[in-house]
Design a protein around this motif. Structure first.
Motif, mmCIF file in Angstrom:
data_model
loop_
_atom_site.group_PDB
_atom_site.id
_atom_site.type_symbol
_atom_site.label_atom_id
_atom_site.label_comp_id
_atom_site.label_asym_id
_atom_site.label_seq_id
_atom_site.Cartn_x
_atom_site.Cartn_y
_atom_site.Cartn_z
ATOM 1 N N ARG A 94 13.706 -18.528 15.360
ATOM 2 C CA ARG A 94 13.850 -19.067 16.719
ATOM 3 C C ARG A 94 14.306 -17.925 17.619
ATOM 4 N N LEU A 95 13.747 -17.855 18.813
ATOM 5 C CA LEU A 95 14.137 -16.790 19.724
ATOM 6 C C LEU A 95 14.261 -17.310 21.140
ATOM 7 N N ARG A 96 15.188 -16.697 21.875
ATOM 8 C CA ARG A 96 15.384 -17.005 23.282
ATOM 9 C C ARG A 96 14.475 -16.082 24.092
ATOM 10 N N VAL A 97 13.565 -16.650 24.862
ATOM 11 C CA VAL A 97 12.553 -15.874 25.578
ATOM 12 C C VAL A 97 13.208 -15.068 26.697
ATOM 13 N N THR A 98 12.892 -13.767 26.737
ATOM 14 C CA THR A 98 13.410 -12.891 27.792
ATOM 15 C C THR A 98 12.307 -12.333 28.691
ATOM 16 N N GLU A 99 11.093 -12.186 28.164
ATOM 17 C CA GLU A 99 9.975 -11.682 28.960
ATOM 18 C C GLU A 99 8.717 -12.450 28.579
ATOM 19 N N THR A 100 7.886 -12.754 29.546
ATOM 20 C CA THR A 100 6.630 -13.454 29.290
ATOM 21 C C THR A 100 5.486 -12.750 30.022
ATOM 22 N N GLY A 101 4.268 -13.106 29.639
ATOM 23 C CA GLY A 101 3.086 -12.639 30.356
ATOM 24 C C GLY A 101 2.964 -11.137 30.402
ATOM 25 N N SER A 102 2.694 -10.604 31.586
ATOM 26 C CA SER A 102 2.439 -9.173 31.752
ATOM 27 C C SER A 102 3.700 -8.327 31.591
ATOM 28 N N ALA A 103 4.882 -8.952 31.550
ATOM 29 C CA ALA A 103 6.129 -8.191 31.410
ATOM 30 C C ALA A 103 6.462 -7.889 29.955
ATOM 31 N N THR A 104 5.731 -8.458 28.994
ATOM 32 C CA THR A 104 6.044 -8.225 27.592
ATOM 33 C C THR A 104 5.656 -6.817 27.181
ATOM 34 N N ARG A 105 6.270 -6.371 26.102
ATOM 35 C CA ARG A 105 5.950 -5.035 25.605
ATOM 36 C C ARG A 105 4.501 -4.952 25.162
ATOM 37 N N LEU A 106 3.966 -6.038 24.615
ATOM 38 C CA LEU A 106 2.565 -6.068 24.199
ATOM 39 C C LEU A 106 1.638 -5.808 25.379
ATOM 40 N N SER A 107 1.903 -6.464 26.500
ATOM 41 C CA SER A 107 1.059 -6.264 27.688
ATOM 42 C C SER A 107 1.184 -4.834 28.201
ATOM 43 N N GLN A 108 2.395 -4.276 28.170
ATOM 44 C CA GLN A 108 2.567 -2.893 28.594
ATOM 45 C C GLN A 108 1.769 -1.949 27.707
ATOM 46 N N LEU A 109 1.817 -2.192 26.390
ATOM 47 C CA LEU A 109 1.059 -1.360 25.464
ATOM 48 C C LEU A 109 -0.437 -1.479 25.721
ATOM 49 N N ALA A 110 -0.909 -2.701 25.931
ATOM 50 C CA ALA A 110 -2.336 -2.903 26.179
ATOM 51 C C ALA A 110 -2.778 -2.130 27.421
ATOM 52 N N ARG A 111 -1.940 -2.159 28.456
ATOM 53 C CA ARG A 111 -2.301 -1.418 29.671
ATOM 54 C C ARG A 111 -2.307 0.087 29.413
ATOM 55 N N LEU A 112 -1.334 0.570 28.640
ATOM 56 C CA LEU A 112 -1.287 1.998 28.357
ATOM 57 C C LEU A 112 -2.479 2.443 27.519
ATOM 58 N N VAL A 113 -2.861 1.622 26.522
ATOM 59 C CA VAL A 113 -4.012 1.972 25.692
ATOM 60 C C VAL A 113 -5.277 2.003 26.531
ATOM 61 N N GLU A 114 -5.457 0.982 27.373
ATOM 62 C CA GLU A 114 -6.646 0.956 28.223
ATOM 63 C C GLU A 114 -6.645 2.140 29.192
ATOM 64 N N GLN A 115 -5.465 2.495 29.696
ATOM 65 C CA GLN A 115 -5.356 3.654 30.576
ATOM 66 C C GLN A 115 -5.749 4.925 29.833
ATOM 67 N N ALA A 116 -5.285 5.059 28.583
ATOM 68 C CA ALA A 116 -5.624 6.243 27.796
ATOM 69 C C ALA A 116 -7.122 6.314 27.518
ATOM 70 N N GLN A 117 -7.725 5.166 27.186
ATOM 71 C CA GLN A 117 -9.154 5.152 26.877
ATOM 72 C C GLN A 117 -9.997 5.421 28.114
ATOM 73 N N ALA A 118 -9.478 5.100 29.285
ATOM 74 C CA ALA A 118 -10.263 5.276 30.509
ATOM 75 C C ALA A 118 -10.146 6.679 31.083
ATOM 76 N N GLN A 119 -9.328 7.528 30.476
ATOM 77 C CA GLN A 119 -9.138 8.864 31.025
ATOM 78 C C GLN A 119 -10.415 9.695 30.929
ATOM 79 N N ARG A 120 -10.597 10.560 31.917
ATOM 80 C CA ARG A 120 -11.700 11.507 31.914
ATOM 81 C C ARG A 120 -11.095 12.894 32.106
ATOM 82 N N PRO A 121 -10.664 13.532 31.013
ATOM 83 C CA PRO A 121 -10.025 14.831 31.143
ATOM 84 C C PRO A 121 -10.973 15.874 31.720
ATOM 85 N N ALA A 122 -10.396 17.032 32.062
ATOM 86 C CA ALA A 122 -11.180 18.088 32.693
ATOM 87 C C ALA A 122 -12.342 18.536 31.808
#
Length: 799
Positions: free
Chosen positions: A373-401
């Motif tokens: 059982r856990l007391r919810v502290t973050e939901t939706g886009s504020a969760t660590r999972l959502s942050q990771l998903a955004r970072l991974v997508e950001q990394a994959q979308a990069q176009r280096p020099a």
């Protein structure tokens, strides 16, 4: 088996089961005449949860509206299950669901763990067939990335149909072309020859304009944006061969090139299908993160009852219940007892992590062995999972020099090739007019810069996927390139090489001041500081409120507590005394200035794999440094324990940056590894920086890479991947340039036929893609299980 297993008679023999749920499932499988499941399976099934599961949420209109779609005769939905162990499970699920009333179609994929279910709502609710799944041990979950998955599935089906059309057309066209090529003496009657050509025209037309449509639309986009690229050459060559053949057929000319046109399309369609599959493999981590969030959660109400709700209805402060094997729906704190959670998707760590009451639990992790059982502290886009998903997508979308440079080279290459093609055409017109068009066509096709344009993007996509599986996210462009160049690695200590969990080893007070008073005031000042040292005072009960708190980087923290102004930090800052490595608490007196009333000796442990990571870095030829704000004696002792010879103590953030600048002035390429909390200046100033994750560093934008897991061995592993990526990119570019340098003279000399040119171009692209896929193979280092050494952390309060 438990001491008193459940027993059921099956096939004339009494068999023992771990629980009544598994016994009932096995009995039903036999009674349904599905016993082949046991013959076919290669892995043992999961245990059936005997607890009743409320599946009524699956029938809610809001859930179905978001995740199901209408089909002829009913509705369709895609589900996930983590109980599908092998092909026998998929076989059993297919047949079990097909037997349920109202089910129109069912398909299970043992590789992806997905179940596609179509049902008629007029005959059954969705929960009824799902209840049968649950009784067999396959708990369903919603595929949260259904829209993306559906689009990908439709695209894959279209691509397969196009490849099929192109393959059938190519076989027929080549068979008819073979008959014309074998007429070396010219004895075939002209009507027969023209009949074969018109048949080839009918076969080739759908290949060119249906199977080859993606190349034509791609060429149109490139021309509309005034950007010459691969599709321009592919579509131009295909249409040139096709329309020249049509004109030749109408006029009765000596040559037609239908076979070349269809072979272009067929071979390149296969190549693109395989390239897309390679990208999907490289992007698997993005898809896994997108699917990790469940679509609904179980919430405990004030009266102790439970209800299933859509995930969007879960609020901060709710009490969420997670069964064994279920995915955690939101970030929260464990309420009571202990539990184990599998965090492999988020951190790359394969072993489940033990959590105690009060510990953070993250969305997307899997509860193991016992419910929680856990007391919810973050939901939706504020969760660590959502942050990771955004970072991974950001990394994959990069176009280096490097990728942009390859694209520019390909653009200029195409422009130059078109000019060379005109010259070759007129040269052959003067030498042998009958072969001018064929040679020009072969030159256009064989030199298409597919391999050159794919050399960098495919390697980078594979590398980012490999890093994500390790638990390392590249969040800035050129991070991999700079990491591969690194010659020196500088580590912070507290929260980086140490575990970031200091404990109070000793308290000394002066005058009539008590240790309890000192601890309460220190806890009040550190309550909201966010510094790792604050963890040492976090367990002090009921600290008083602190006002006007101000952190002084490299010195400590100050603020008002119970009407007095206090300082906590280095001896010179808090007590105007000689630095002895301890943390001092002092207050201000008009006559005496800052006077120490207490001092604290802290102890902290090194991370279990700190020594292994340092040894691995040295084995890679890198120089390793330690730069810490702690006292000299503690830093030297810690550096000796982890095997670092070059250590520097009492380093403020400015001192750390100056030290990194000094290394850079000597021509060194500096990689900084910090905890992302107080190392922002040096993380930004280093040539490349890695921030230790564990939550706080996910918001750290000064770093080039973020380590989402606890293991420091990810640092040398990331460097190894970066170096391998550079080698693969160089190999790919070398192969692409070498292929074109060899192919162009051969084609210009008339030694290559157009369809062989198409084969060579497709093979060159596949070789580049296959070489890049080698980067997806990573060997994750397992952290040693030996207990960590302990050192006294006589740290400054805020180094």
């Amino acid at each position: 088996m438990p001491a008193t297993p459940a027993r059921v008679e099956l096939d004339g023999a009494v068999r023992a089961f771990c629980c009544d749920g598994c016994a009932a499932a096995a009995q039903w499988i036999r009674e349904a005449d599905l016993g082949d499941y046991y013959r076919l399976r290669s892995e043992h099934a999961g245990r059936v949860d005997p607890e009743p599961v409320d599946l009524a949420v699956w029938d809610r209109d809001e859930l179905l509206a978001e995740h199901a779609h209408d089909i002829d005769g009913g509705r369709e939905i895609t589900l996930l299950t983590d109980g599908m162990r092998c092909a026998a499970c998929a076989w059993l699920i297919d047949r079990v669901l097909a037997r349920e009333p109202g089910v129109l179609e069912a398909g299970a994929n043992a590789v992806t763990g997905r179940i596609r279910l179509a049902w008629n709502p007029a005959e059954t609710t969705l929960s009824r067939p799902l209840q049968r799944l649950v009784t067999l041990g396959y708990r369903p979950y919603l595929a949260s990335g259904e829209a993306r998955e559906s689009a990908r599935r439709r695209q894959r089906n279209r691509d397969l149909i196009r490849v099929g059309v192109a393959g059938m057309g190519a076989m027929q066209a080549m068979m008819l072309a073979g008959s014309l090529y074998l007429d070396t003496t010219g004895s075939m009657p002209v009507p027969t020859r023209d009949f074969f050509r018109w048949l080839t025209f009918l076969v080739s037309t759908p290949v060119v304009f249906y199977a080859g449509w993606p190349f034509i639309t791609g060429a149109w986009r490139e021309l509309r944006h005034r950007q010459l690229g691969m599709d321009t050459l592919i579509a131009g060559s295909t249409l040139l061969a096709y329309f020249a053949s049509v004109v030749g057929t109408i006029r009765g000319s000596e040559h037609v090139w239908y076979d070349a046109a269809v072979m272009f399309v067929f071979l390149l369609s296969i190549a693109r299908l395989l390239e897309q599959r390679a990208r999907n493999i490289a992007n698997a981590q993005v898809d896994a993160l997108a699917r990790a969030r469940p679509a609904f959660a179980t919430r405990e109400l004030a009266d102790g009852s439970r209800e299933s709700i859509p995930l969007s209805a879960l609020l901060v402060g709710d009490l969420a219940c997670v069964a064994v094997g279920e995915v955690v729906p939101a970030d929260g704190e464990l309420v009571d007892g202990q539990a184990r959670f599998e965090e492999a998707l988020l951190t790359g760590e394969s072993s489940p992590v033990d959590k105690a009451a009060g510990d953070r639990v993250y969305a997307g992790t899997v509860c193991r062995e016992q419910p929680a059982r856990l007391r919810v502290t973050e939901t939706g886009s504020a969760t660590r999972l959502s942050q990771l998903a955004r970072l991974v997508e950001q990394a994959q979308a990069q176009r280096p020099a490097l990728a942009r440079a390859a694209e520019r080279i390909a653009h200029y290459f195409v422009s130059g090739l078109l000019l060379a093609t005109v010259a070759v055409y007129f040269g052959w017109r003067a030498h042998d007019p009958s072969r001018a068009f064929e040679v020009t066509l072969a030159l256009l096709v064989i030199s298409c810069p597919c391999a050159l344009s794919l050399a960098v993007p495919t390697a980078l996509a594979a590398a980012h996927g490999a890093l994500a599986r390790l638990g390392v996210l590249a969040v800035r462009e050129n991070a991999l390139d700079r990491l591969a160049d690194a010659t020196d690695v500088v580590f912070d200590k507290t929260g980086t090489l140490s575990d970031g969990r200091p404990v109070i080893a000793d308290v000394e007070t002066f005058g009539d001041f008590t240790s309890d008073q000192a601890l309460r005031i220190a806890a009040a000042l550190e309550r909201d500081s966010g510094h790792p040292i604050a963890a040492a005072f976090a367990k002090i009960d009921n600290p008083p409120p602190a006002r006007d708190v101000l952190a002084v980087p490299g010195q400590g923290i100050q603020g008002d507590v119970e009407g007095r102004h206090w300082r906590l930090g280095q001896a010179g800052f808090a007590a105007e005394a000689v630095d002895d490595g301890r943390i001092w608490l002092g207050d201000h007196h008009p006559d005496d200035g800052w006077r120490g009333v207490a001092c604290f000796q802290l102890a902290e442990s090194q991370r279990p794999d700190a020594r292994a990571a340092v040894d691995a870095l040295r084995a890679q030829g890198l120089a390793v440094h330690l730069s810490s704000g702690d006292a000299a004696q503690a830093v030297e002792r810690f550096a000796h324990q982890v095997g670092i010879e070059d250590s520097h103590a009492r380093q403020s953030p400015e001192d750390k940056l100056a030290y990194a600048r000094g290394l850079q002035q000597r021509g060194r390429i500096v990689a900084m590894v910090g905890d992302g909390l107080n190392d922002a200046p040096v993380l930004a100033g280093a040539d490349v920086s890695l921030a230790i994750g564990e939550g706080a560093a996910l918001a750290q934008r000064a770093a080039d890479l973020v380590l989402t897991g606890r293991s420091l061995t990810r640092v040398p592993e990331a460097i190894a991947v970066a170096r391998r990526t550079r080698r693969v990119i160089r190999q790919n570019i070398g192969w692409a340039l070498g292929y074109n340098l060899l192919a162009l003279p051969l084609a210009a000399a008339g030694l290559v036929t157009p369809w062989i040119a198409a084969l060579g171009m497709a093979l060159s692209s596949l070789i580049v893609t296959a070489n890049a896929l080698r980067l997806t193979r990573v060997r994750a280092t397992t952290a040693p299980s030996a207990p960590a050494a302990t050192t006294s952390a006589t740290a400054s309060a805020h180094p």
